[in-house]
Design an enzyme around this catalytic site. Sequence first.
Site, short mmCIF file in Angstrom:
data_model
loop_
_atom_site.label_atom_id
_atom_site.label_comp_id
_atom_site.label_asym_id
_atom_site.label_seq_id
_atom_site.Cartn_x
_atom_site.Cartn_y
_atom_site.Cartn_z
N GLN A 198 0.94 -1.74 0.40
CA GLN A 198 -0.30 0.19 -0.61
C GLN A 198 0.74 1.30 0.16
O GLN A 198 0.66 2.09 -0.26
CB GLN A 198 -0.81 0.14 1.43
CG GLN A 198 -2.06 -1.25 1.21
CD GLN A 198 -2.65 -0.93 2.65
OE1 GLN A 198 -2.44 -2.00 3.38
NE2 GLN A 198 -3.35 0.08 3.14
N PHE A 229 -6.09 -4.11 3.40
CA PHE A 229 -6.37 -3.80 4.45
C PHE A 229 -5.84 -3.03 5.98
O PHE A 229 -5.96 -3.50 6.98
CB PHE A 229 -7.12 -4.81 5.67
CG PHE A 229 -8.49 -5.57 4.55
CD1 PHE A 229 -9.39 -5.20 4.24
CD2 PHE A 229 -7.71 -6.87 3.80
CE1 PHE A 229 -10.66 -6.13 3.16
CE2 PHE A 229 -8.94 -7.33 3.23
CZ PHE A 229 -9.94 -7.06 2.70
N ARG A 311 -5.97 8.03 16.92
CA ARG A 311 -7.07 7.83 16.50
C ARG A 311 -8.22 6.96 17.01
O ARG A 311 -9.24 7.42 17.18
CB ARG A 311 -6.82 6.65 15.26
CG ARG A 311 -8.27 7.51 14.29
CD ARG A 311 -7.65 6.74 12.78
NE ARG A 311 -7.29 7.93 12.15
CZ ARG A 311 -7.38 8.55 11.45
NH1 ARG A 311 -8.94 8.21 10.86
NH2 ARG A 311 -6.78 9.54 10.65
N GLU A 712 -12.40 3.00 5.48
CA GLU A 712 -12.76 2.23 6.38
C GLU A 712 -13.91 2.98 7.06
O GLU A 712 -14.42 2.03 8.21
CB GLU A 712 -11.27 3.15 7.47
CG GLU A 712 -10.49 2.84 6.71
CD GLU A 712 -9.15 3.62 7.19
OE1 GLU A 712 -7.99 2.96 7.55
OE2 GLU A 712 -9.34 4.98 7.26
#
Length: 758
Positions: A198, A229, A311, A712
Site C-alpha cells: 500500500q 486492509f 486515533r 474504513e
Amino acid sequence: MSVGRPLPHDAARLHVTGQARYVDDIPTPANCLHLAFGLSDTARGVITHADLSDVRQSPGVVDVLTAIDLPHANDVSPSVHDEPLLAQGEVFYHGQPIFLVVATTHLAARKAARKAKITIDPRPAILTIDEAMEADSRFEGGPVIWSRGNAADAIETAPHTLSGSFEMGGQEHFYLEGQAALAIPQEAGDMLVHSSTQHPTEIQHKVAEALGVPMHGIRVETRRMGGGFGGKESQGNALAVACAVAALRTGRPCKMRYDRDDDMVITGKRHDFRITYRAGVDDEGRVLGLEVTQLARCGWSQDLSLPVADRAMLHADNAYHLPAVKIESHRLKTNTASATAFRGFGGPQGVLGIERILDHIAAARGLDPVQVRRANFYRDGQTTHYGQTIEGFHVPAMTDALLARADYAARRAGVDRFNAENPVLKKGLAYSPVKFGISFTLTHLNQAGALVHVYADGSIRMNHGGTEMGQGLFLKVAQVAARSFGVPIEAVRITATDTAKVPNTSATAASSGSDLNGMAVQEACLTIRDRMAEHIAGLWQCGTKDISFEDGMLHGPNGKTISFADAAASAYEARVSLSATGFYKTPGINWDRAKGQGRPFLYFAHGVALTEVIIDTLTGENRILRTDILHDAGSSLNPAIDIGQVEGGYVQGAGWLTTEELVWDDKGRLRTHAPSTYKIPACSDRPRVFNVDLWDQPNLENTVFRSKAVGEPPLMLGISAWLALADAVSACGDGYHDLNAPATAEEILDAIERVRAG
C-alpha cells in the site's frame, strides 16, 4: 457523465477469470531465485549458537544470509528504526526472522529454512497486557492523556455513576493475496521492485537504505494487491528489502512470498485493547463526565502503534458530545508480533469503547439504547474533546430515516415477544452509528501527486500515487479524469503505481485514496484541458470560457464542435503540451499531537446500522438475521463501488467482533495461524437480509466532486452485530451481559452464565 455512475470495477472481468496479474503472476526470468526466512521458535531470548551448515547444504540452496551479511542498514521499520530485517543476537517474538535462505525454488527455500540448528537461551517474555503493565513495558515512557473539563468532578456530582472493563481482540488481515515481492537487478546498480504494498514510496525508501543507494536508484511498481486492509502498509518492507539485498548479492532476480501460516505468524495484526471506564450520567442517560483508559498491546517494535493509539483516542467520542472527559492511553510493549495498521487504524477500538459504555448506561438506567444514544448525539457547532468543530453532522437525521425504513419500533416489540416465548433461542436487536474522521493524523502525509498524458488520438493515460487493492480506487480516479475531459470512461487508462512516475507518495490508507489522488488527477486534467481550450479558442476566435468539454466533444459558440480526439491531434500539431502533473494537499488541517488539540480531519463520514441476530443459549451458536445500513458517502463517485465497500466493511467488522479469535499460548506462539483455526466470515455468515443504501448529501468540504471517503468508516457499523448479540444475551437473565469481543460461541455461553448469575 462518468462521475456518479455505478460502473463495475475496472478489473472485475480479470478478477473472476483469473487473468488479473499479481506479483506472483509476473513472468520472471529463468534464473530467478526464491527466498524464505528462518524463524525464531522462542518469544524472547539470546541466540547462543547458530549452525546453518545443513541449511547451506540443502538441495537448491544458493546462499544463506544472517544479519552480518547485510550490506547496509538492517532495518525494515516504518517509524523509529527499531525493527531489524534479521535478528541480531537476540529475538523478541516467536516467528521473528533470524536468517534468509536464497534457493532455486520456493519449496527448496522453505525446506532448507527448517534445517537450522539454532539454540536460543530463553528470557522472560512479556506477552499480555497485565504482564506489560506490571513490568511497565511501554512505548513513549508513560501513558498519553488528553482531557476536557474536570471529568472526575463531573462523575462525582452526577446523579448516577457506573464503571466497567472489557476486552477486545485483535484481527488478522487475511488478505487473499499474501505478502509478496520481486526484485530485478538493473544496469548501473539500479533495482526494480515489484511489491504487493500500500506504500510504494516506503518500499523505495527502505530498499534504498538497505542497499546504500539514493532513492533514484530504486523503482517500485505496484499494479494491484489482492487485498490489503492496512496489512500491506508496512508489513511488506521485509520481503522487498530481502529480495533486493539478495538480488544485489547474487546478480539474479529474487522473489519472495509468505505461505499463509508464515504470513500469519510473522506479520502484525489489529491491536487488541482492554478498555476500562467510569461514567457519570443524568436520568436520561446523558453523559456528564467520563474517564476512559485504553490499554493497547502493541508488540515488540513500535511500527505504527503510536498513531493507531492516537486515533483510538480521537474516536473515543464516536458520535457523542462528551462535555467532561479524560482519555488515558497506554501503548504496551510485548514479545508478540508488532501490531500494525488495520482498516480503521485504531478508530474501531475507540468507537467500540464508547458504544459499549452507552450500552452499559442504557442497561443500568433501564432505557432504550437508541434513546440513550440520541440523548448524547453531537449537534452542529459543538466541539470534539480535541477541539474540532462539528459541521454537517448527519447522524441524527440518518438515524431517523434508518429506524423508520427498518421499522425499528415494531421489530423491537417483536424481538421482546419472541424472547418471552422461547427459552432456548433468543433474539437481539441493536443500533449503532459511526462518525469517522478523514485525513492522516500525520499532517504531511495529506498530499498526493499525479501524471496525466493525453495522446494525439485522444486516448488518456495516467498515473497517481494511490494503490489498487480491490477497493476500486483506479476506477474512481478514472471516472474523475473522464468527467474532467468530458470523454467516455473507455478513453482513460490508469497504469500501475510507479515511484518513477509519481514521487514521494503517501500510503493508500486513512480512507484518503480517492480524496487525495482524485484531486491530484483532476488538477492535472484541468491543466491540460485549459491548454487545449486555449488552442481551440484561438482557432475559433472565441474566449476559452466559451468552450465546454462534453460527450467526447469540445463545444463552442455558434454550434461549433470538434471531437476530443481531433482537438488533441490539433493541439499536438500546434506544439501544445498534452502532459501535466497534478498536486494536491489537504487544506485547513492542523494537529498538535502533544496537546491533543487541533483539527486533524478535513471532515467526518457518517453511517448508521441496525442489526438483528439470534443465538442458541445451549451452544452459543448465532446468526445475523438482518442488517439495515444507511451510509454517508457524500456525492458518491461510484455508488456500486461504494455500496460494495459498505457491505464488505460491515462483514469484516462483524467478523472482528464475532468469529475472528486470535489465540497465543503461554510461550508466545500464535496458535490460530491458518484458516483451520482462525475463522473469518464466510458467505453464509453475512446477514440473511442485507439492506444497504447511501445517504445522498454532498460533502460540505471541497473534495473531489463533493464525495466522501468510504473505505474504513463502514467497518465500524459491524459493531451493531456485537451489540445485538449482547442484547440477545441480556434476554437470558437479569444481570448485565458484560460481553467481551470477539463474541465467539464460547464467550456468548460465558456471558449467558454471567447474566443468569445476576
